[in-house]
Design a protein around this motif. Structure first.
Motif, PDB file in Angstrom:
ATOM      1  N   VAL A  71       0.881  -1.174   0.000  1.00 14.93           N
ATOM      2  CA  VAL A  71       0.000   0.000   0.000  1.00 14.93           C
ATOM      3  C   VAL A  71       0.916   1.221   0.000  1.00 14.93           C
ATOM      4  O   VAL A  71       1.496   1.578   1.032  1.00 14.93           O
ATOM      5  N   LEU A  98      -2.511   6.403   0.542  1.00 11.46           N
ATOM      6  CA  LEU A  98      -3.912   6.316   0.974  1.00 11.46           C
ATOM      7  C   LEU A  98      -4.504   7.708   0.817  1.00 11.46           C
ATOM      8  O   LEU A  98      -3.935   8.693   1.312  1.00 11.46           O
ATOM      9  N   HIS A  99      -5.625   7.801   0.133  1.00  7.03           N
ATOM     10  CA  HIS A  99      -6.278   9.087  -0.126  1.00  7.03           C
ATOM     11  C   HIS A  99      -7.570   9.145   0.684  1.00  7.03           C
ATOM     12  O   HIS A  99      -8.427   8.265   0.567  1.00  7.03           O
ATOM     13  N   SER A 113      -7.299   3.626  -2.329  1.00  7.53           N
ATOM     14  CA  SER A 113      -5.932   3.368  -2.737  1.00  7.53           C
ATOM     15  C   SER A 113      -5.976   2.440  -3.947  1.00  7.53           C
ATOM     16  O   SER A 113      -7.041   1.927  -4.317  1.00  7.53           O
TER      17      SER A 113
END
Length: 540
Positions: free
Chosen positions: A18, A21-22, A34
């Motif tokens: 990952v 992350l938005h 994501s």
């Protein structure tokens, strides 16, 4: 083992972590997302709440994930989204803080008591989600143009102390903190509280006594009040008439007070930036220059521009012949092909409901690709076409090559090249067109297979990382892109990223004559006759 089995075995022994992350608040829905992840990720929310999560395959066995959480916007609230696989994780926290009462000097919190313990990569404050107050990266602090006089102090924890405020600064203040693994977003509303607006309340008993006293005295003084009001009526009427006259004449002091009511509104900032950008582009592109025998001639753009023939699709030719001969043969082929005017470049094509996001335009050297980009920019700036766009950013790859070893966020890159955009700190919700002219001159490593995914416009990266993610649609997915190139360099852009390919074929015969008549004027007939004779001889 087959190729597919080898690939599956390889993926089962590795992972794609990952990488970002938005987290974004859309209305009253908090969205956490994501992409580019392997193996399939899991999403959890803290506190545990009802949410809707969608996980989709992206190809190459990678996954994208999006999770939505409906909120009741009653502060204080705090929600954390965590996206994880067996090997990696990232989280983001959204805090809705209690409102802060408006005063001339205030301090706004950046996060709740559980502040990030990891080293902070970047921190930023924005006003009403549009206007940049300041941003901090390491020890460097950059201030938004109108905000430097109001900032008194930025603490180590990110708390923002403001001074000498006025009602124009009432609104939402958003603090964003980015660490290696976690993001923190903190929202605080600055304004007058209900109690402050109403003033201190009086005890009910005191109010009752006051009302009784007023009623008793009313009968005594009513006559005198009425008489006094009659005496002042004429004076007030004269004063009101004078004030109206000042406003109608455009008195500077009155007009200044009226205009100040709108300063700082997000819509006003966007409108002002758009108008300044249009003025800048008009000054930049209003003239065409032509170099003949070492002499540069300048003329008004509209006076010198001749419409070029643009066809939809790829001719599929390798273009091995001399480029001048190729321009001649291409203009003949274009008669049987679909053409598209420059102003209709991003309109959906017939029988294709898909919107057009990226247009790749090919053409041999000197055929007019750069002039076309100037034409579209000038049409937008002067209000003739593409008025659904709020901003237009024309780049050349020559300019971007110079910044090859420089780190920028996308927002910083736009501020660097286009000063009218400096009051804007987010372009997510705007209708924007990027023009990238001269892909064949690009010296940036456009590696779409290995370049990391980037979706945060405020995160710093190399220019080629920003460019690859703009083309992919990871950065500003709603933005439009137009890329021009010579045919040999067109394959640098993956086909799956391109909505439509067009080709500039030069002038058709009527446009050739129109150009020569504009360029040579009195000698145009002789020049045209000579060219037709030479063309006939070359084809015989």
């Amino acid at each position: 083992m087959s190729e597919v089995q080898i690939r599956r075995t390889f993926l089962s022994k590795c992972h794609c972590p990952v990488s970002f992350l938005h987290l974004e608040l859309k209305g009253d829905v908090l969205v956490c997302s994501s992409e580019g992840i392997y193996p399939q990720p899991a999403v959890t929310w803290t506190p545990d709440s009802a949410h809707q999560t969608q996980t989709r395959p992206m190809g190459d066995q990678l996954y994208s994930v999006s999770s939505s959480l409906a909120l009741e916007l009653r502060p204080p609230q705090r929600f954390t989204c965590n996206i994880s696989t067996t090997h990696s994780w990232k989280s983001a926290t959204y805090s809705l803080n209690p409102p802060v009462e408006m005063s001339s000097d205030v301090t706004l919190p950046c996060s709740s008591s559980s502040a990030p313990s990891a080293p902070v990569k970047s921190l930023s404050w924005t006003f009403n989600r549009v206007q940049s107050v300041l941003s901090r990266s390491g020890a460097d602090v950059t201030y938004g143009a109108p905000w430097r006089p109001f900032v008194e102090r930025l603490s180590e924890s990110g708390a923002l102390s403001l001074k000498e405020l006025s009602p124009e600064q009432e609104g939402e203040y958003l603090c964003e903190v980015h660490t290696q693994q976690q993001n923190y977003i903190s929202s605080t509303q600055l304004g007058r509280t209900k109690e402050a607006a109403e003033g201190p309340g009086a005890p009910a008993a005191v109010i009752g006594v006051s009302v009784c006293v007023v009623l008793v005295l009313a009968g005594v003084v009513v006559f005198f009040l009425w008489k006094r009001r009659q005496n002042k009526k004429a004076q007030n009427g004269a004063a009101e008439e004078q004030q109206t006259s000042l406003e109608e004449r455009g008195d500077p002091a009155v007009l200044e007070n009226l205009l100040q009511d709108n300063v700082g509104a997000p819509e006003e900032i966007i409108r002002r930036s758009s108008e300044e950008m249009k003025s800048t582009l008009t000054q930049k592109f209003k003239f065409l220059t032509e170099n003949i025998r070492g002499t540069t001639e300048k003329m008004e753009f509209d006076e010198g521009f001749i419409e070029l023939c643009i066809t939809v699709g790829d001719s599929g030719q390798n273009h091995q012949e001399h480029e001048v001969l190729h321009m001649e043969t291409q203009s003949r082929r274009a008669a049987d092909e679909t053409t598209v005017p420059c102003q209709d470049m991003f309109k959906p094509r017939p029988h294709s409901p898909q919107p057009i996001r990226l247009v790749l335009t090919k053409g041999v050297a000197g055929v007019g690709k750069t002039v076309l980009t100037q034409k579209l920019s000038l049409d937008w700036a002067e209000g003739r076409a593409h008025q659904d766009l709020q901003l237009l950013f024309p780049f050349t790859f020559r300019d971007l090559n110079v910044l090859r070893d420089t780190q920028f966020s996308l927002v910083e890159l736009l501020h660097h090249f286009f000063s009218p955009s400096k009051d804007l700190c987010s372009f997510q919700q705007l209708q924007v067109l990027f023009i990238f002219d001269g892909l064949d001159e690009c010296r940036l490593p456009l590696d779409f297979g290995r370049t990391r995914v980037l979706s945060d416009p405020t995160e710093s990266a190399s220019v080629h990382v920003l460019l690859v993610n703009l083309i992919r649609g990871s950065l500003l997915p709603s933005a439009l892109l137009w890329i021009t190139t010579r045919p040999a360099a067109a394959n640098q852009i993956p086909a799956e990223c391109v909505s439509m390919v067009t080709e500039v074929r030069g002038f058709a015969d009527p446009q050739k004559e129109q150009y020569f008549r504009k360029r040579f004027r009195d000698q145009a007939t002789v020049v045209i006759s000579h060219i037709k004779s030479a063309s006939a001889a070359s084809t015989s």
